[in-house]
Scaffold this motif. Structure first.
Motif, PDB file in Angstrom:
ATOM      1  N   LEU A   1       0.822  -1.212   0.000  1.00 20.45           N
ATOM      2  CA  LEU A   1       0.000   0.000   0.000  1.00 20.45           C
ATOM      3  C   LEU A   1       0.855   1.262   0.000  1.00 20.45           C
ATOM      4  O   LEU A   1       0.624   2.195  -0.769  1.00 20.45           O
ATOM      5  CB  LEU A   1      -0.925   0.005   1.217  1.00 20.45           C
TER       6      LEU A   1
ATOM      7  N   LEU B   1       1.189   3.969  -3.163  1.00 25.35           N
ATOM      8  CA  LEU B   1       0.816   5.363  -2.930  1.00 25.35           C
ATOM      9  C   LEU B   1       1.916   6.320  -3.381  1.00 25.35           C
ATOM     10  O   LEU B   1       1.657   7.474  -3.722  1.00 25.35           O
ATOM     11  CB  LEU B   1       0.514   5.600  -1.449  1.00 25.35           C
TER      12      LEU B   1
ATOM     13  N   ARG C   1     -13.879   7.624  -1.501  1.00 21.92           N
ATOM     14  CA  ARG C   1     -13.061   7.030  -2.562  1.00 21.92           C
ATOM     15  C   ARG C   1     -12.641   8.099  -3.550  1.00 21.92           C
ATOM     16  O   ARG C   1     -13.455   8.956  -3.939  1.00 21.92           O
ATOM     17  CB  ARG C   1     -13.831   5.924  -3.282  1.00 21.92           C
TER      18      ARG C   1
ATOM     19  N   ASP D   1      -7.699   3.810  -8.156  1.00 23.26           N
ATOM     20  CA  ASP D   1      -8.511   4.459  -7.134  1.00 23.26           C
ATOM     21  C   ASP D   1      -7.962   4.108  -5.760  1.00 23.26           C
ATOM     22  O   ASP D   1      -7.213   3.143  -5.589  1.00 23.26           O
ATOM     23  CB  ASP D   1      -9.985   4.050  -7.248  1.00 23.26           C
ATOM     24  N   PHE D   2      -8.373   4.922  -4.779  1.00 27.48           N
ATOM     25  CA  PHE D   2      -7.938   4.717  -3.395  1.00 27.48           C
ATOM     26  C   PHE D   2      -9.066   5.163  -2.472  1.00 27.48           C
ATOM     27  O   PHE D   2      -9.773   6.133  -2.766  1.00 27.48           O
ATOM     28  CB  PHE D   2      -6.676   5.530  -3.097  1.00 27.48           C
TER      29      PHE D   2
ATOM     30  N   GLY E   1      -7.428   1.094   1.188  1.00 28.78           N
ATOM     31  CA  GLY E   1      -6.769   0.451   0.053  1.00 28.78           C
ATOM     32  C   GLY E   1      -7.371   0.886  -1.260  1.00 28.78           C
ATOM     33  O   GLY E   1      -8.160   1.837  -1.330  1.00 28.78           O
ATOM     34  N   GLY E   2      -7.020   0.180  -2.330  1.00 30.96           N
ATOM     35  CA  GLY E   2      -7.511   0.498  -3.659  1.00 30.96           C
ATOM     36  C   GLY E   2      -6.807  -0.334  -4.702  1.00 30.96           C
ATOM     37  O   GLY E   2      -6.316  -1.429  -4.424  1.00 30.96           O
TER      38      GLY E   2
ATOM     39  N   TRP F   1      -4.163   0.127  -8.380  1.00 32.73           N
ATOM     40  CA  TRP F   1      -3.296   1.031  -9.122  1.00 32.73           C
ATOM     41  C   TRP F   1      -2.732   0.316 -10.332  1.00 32.73           C
ATOM     42  O   TRP F   1      -2.417  -0.878 -10.279  1.00 32.73           O
ATOM     43  CB  TRP F   1      -2.139   1.510  -8.232  1.00 32.73           C
TER      44      TRP F   1
ATOM     45  N   ARG G   1      -5.787  -4.107   0.073  1.00 30.15           N
ATOM     46  CA  ARG G   1      -6.671  -3.555   1.099  1.00 30.15           C
ATOM     47  C   ARG G   1      -6.239  -4.074   2.455  1.00 30.15           C
ATOM     48  O   ARG G   1      -6.164  -5.295   2.660  1.00 30.15           O
ATOM     49  CB  ARG G   1      -8.120  -3.962   0.831  1.00 30.15           C
TER      50      ARG G   1
END
Length: 289
Positions: free
Chosen positions: A24, A28, A72, A79-80, A108-109, A111, A121
C-alpha cells in the motif's frame, strides 16, 4: 468443552499482512495523474432472515444487515479509499464465543503502472467488545492483495495471483482478469472471484462475486479468543436513479441474493462450528455525494 485457542497479540500480526501494508505504501508513492474525482457514500443492506440449518427446538432465525460509509478517490490510473462497515449477524442458538456485532475498518484500492495492476486492502476487523475494551489479538489484522500483469500492452487479459479470505482461511489463488468495453457496456471478469457488467452510462450494474472475510472475536468475558469466517456467493443488480447534483446525492437501489452462505466460529459448548446458513434475498440503498 471448548477452551478457545491462543493467538499472538496485534504486534505479532502475520507477515503477509505486513507485506500488504508495504505494498500500500509503495503504490501510494507511484506517480499519479492530475485528474481525480472524489466520492463519499452511505450504504444500507438488509437480508431476509436465514433459517437455522439444524433441526433444534430452541433454534431461532439468523438475522443480518450491513451499514457502511466511506470515501473514494478515482483517477485515470486507479482508485484509493477508506471504508468502514458494521454488520450485525445475530446468531441466538448455542453459546457463540462472539457477540455478533462485526466491525471492519478498511483502507486500500487499485493502481496501474505499465503492464502491472496492484489491488490491496488492509483491514482491522473484529467484534465490538474488542474495540470497546481495547482487548485485541492477532486475528484483528487482515486484508486482501492481488497483483496482475497484462499479457502485452494492448491485451485485455491479465494474469496474476491474489490472497484473501473469500473462500475461508487465507489462501493464495491464481487469477485471470479480462476487461472489455463496447456499445453494450463495460464487461469485467476477474476469475474466480468476480463477473461484472455495467450499462452505457453506468446506470445499471450486475455483479456476481465471491465475498468472504474474517473477524477477530472475543466471548462475553473477554477470555476466549477466536475468529469468525463469513463467506458466500453474492449476486446483485443495481440501478442508479440519478447522477446527483451539488449537495444532493445520487441514489443507487439494489436487489440481490446471497447463495451458499457459510459461517465458521467458536461455540463455547460445541467447539468450532462450520454451518451453511443457506440462501437469502437482500435489498440495498446507497447514497453517493
Amino acid at each position: 468443552m471448548f477452551y478457545g485457542r491462543c493467538f499472538p497479540t496485534a504486534e505479532g500480526a502475520p507477515s503477509w499482512w505486513l507485506l500488504l501494508v508495504i505494498v500500500l505504501l509503495t503504490t501510494l508513492a507511484l506517480p499519479r495523474s492530475a485528474q481525480a474525482s472524489d466520492t463519499v457514500y452511505l450504504l444500507y443492506r438488509q437480508w431476509q432472515p436465514y433459517d437455522w440449518p439444524e433441526d433444534v427446538p430452541s433454534a431461532s432465525e439468523v438475522t443480518r444487515s450491513q451499514r457502511g460509509l466511506g470515501w473514494r478517490r478515482e483517477r485515470a490510473d486507479g482508485d484509493f479509499g477508506v471504508d468502514y462497515d458494521y454488520q450485525p449477524l445475530r446468531i441466538r442458538t448455542g453459546e457463540p464465543a462472539h457477540n455478533g456485532h462485526l466491525h471492519r475498518f478498511m483502507v486500500g484500492g487499485q493502481w496501474r503502472h505499465g503492464l502491472y495492476r496492484v489491488q490491496a486492502r488492509a483491514e482491522l476487523a473484529g467484534t465490538s467488545n474488542m474495540f470497546k475494551y481495547q482487548s485485541v489479538h492477532g486475528d484483528i489484522a487482515t486484508g486482501r492483495v492481488a497483483v496482475f500483469r497484462s499479457v502485452h500492452e494492448s491485451s485485455a487479459f491479465s494474469l496474476g495471483v491474489g490472497g484473501d479470505h473469500r473462500f475461508g482461511s487465507f489462501r493464495w489463488l491464481p487469477r485471470i482478469r479480462w476487461e472489455h468495453t463496447d456499445d453494450n457496456g463495460q464487461w469485467l471478469a476477474d476469475l474466480p472471484v468476480l463477473l461484472q457488467w455495467q450499462s452505457p452510462g453506468s446506470r445499471w450494474t450486475l455483479r456476481l462475486e465471491r465475498e468472504g472475510d474474517r473477524w477477530a472475536t472475543l466471548d462475553a468475558t473477554r477470555e476466549v479468543e477466536g475468529a469468525l469466517y463469513l463467506r458466500e456467493w453474492r449476486t446483485e443488480l443495481t440501478y442508479r436513479i440519478n447522477s446527483g447534483r451539488p449537495w444532493w446525492p445520487a441514489m443507487v437501489l439494489g436487489v440481490g441474493a446471497s447463495v451458499d452462505t457459510r459461517v465458521r466460529y467458536p461455540d463455547l459448548d460445541a467447539g468450532t462450528l462450520d454451518l451453511r446458513l443457506g440462501d437469502a434475498l437482500f435489498g440495498s440503498i446507497r447514497l453517493d455525494w
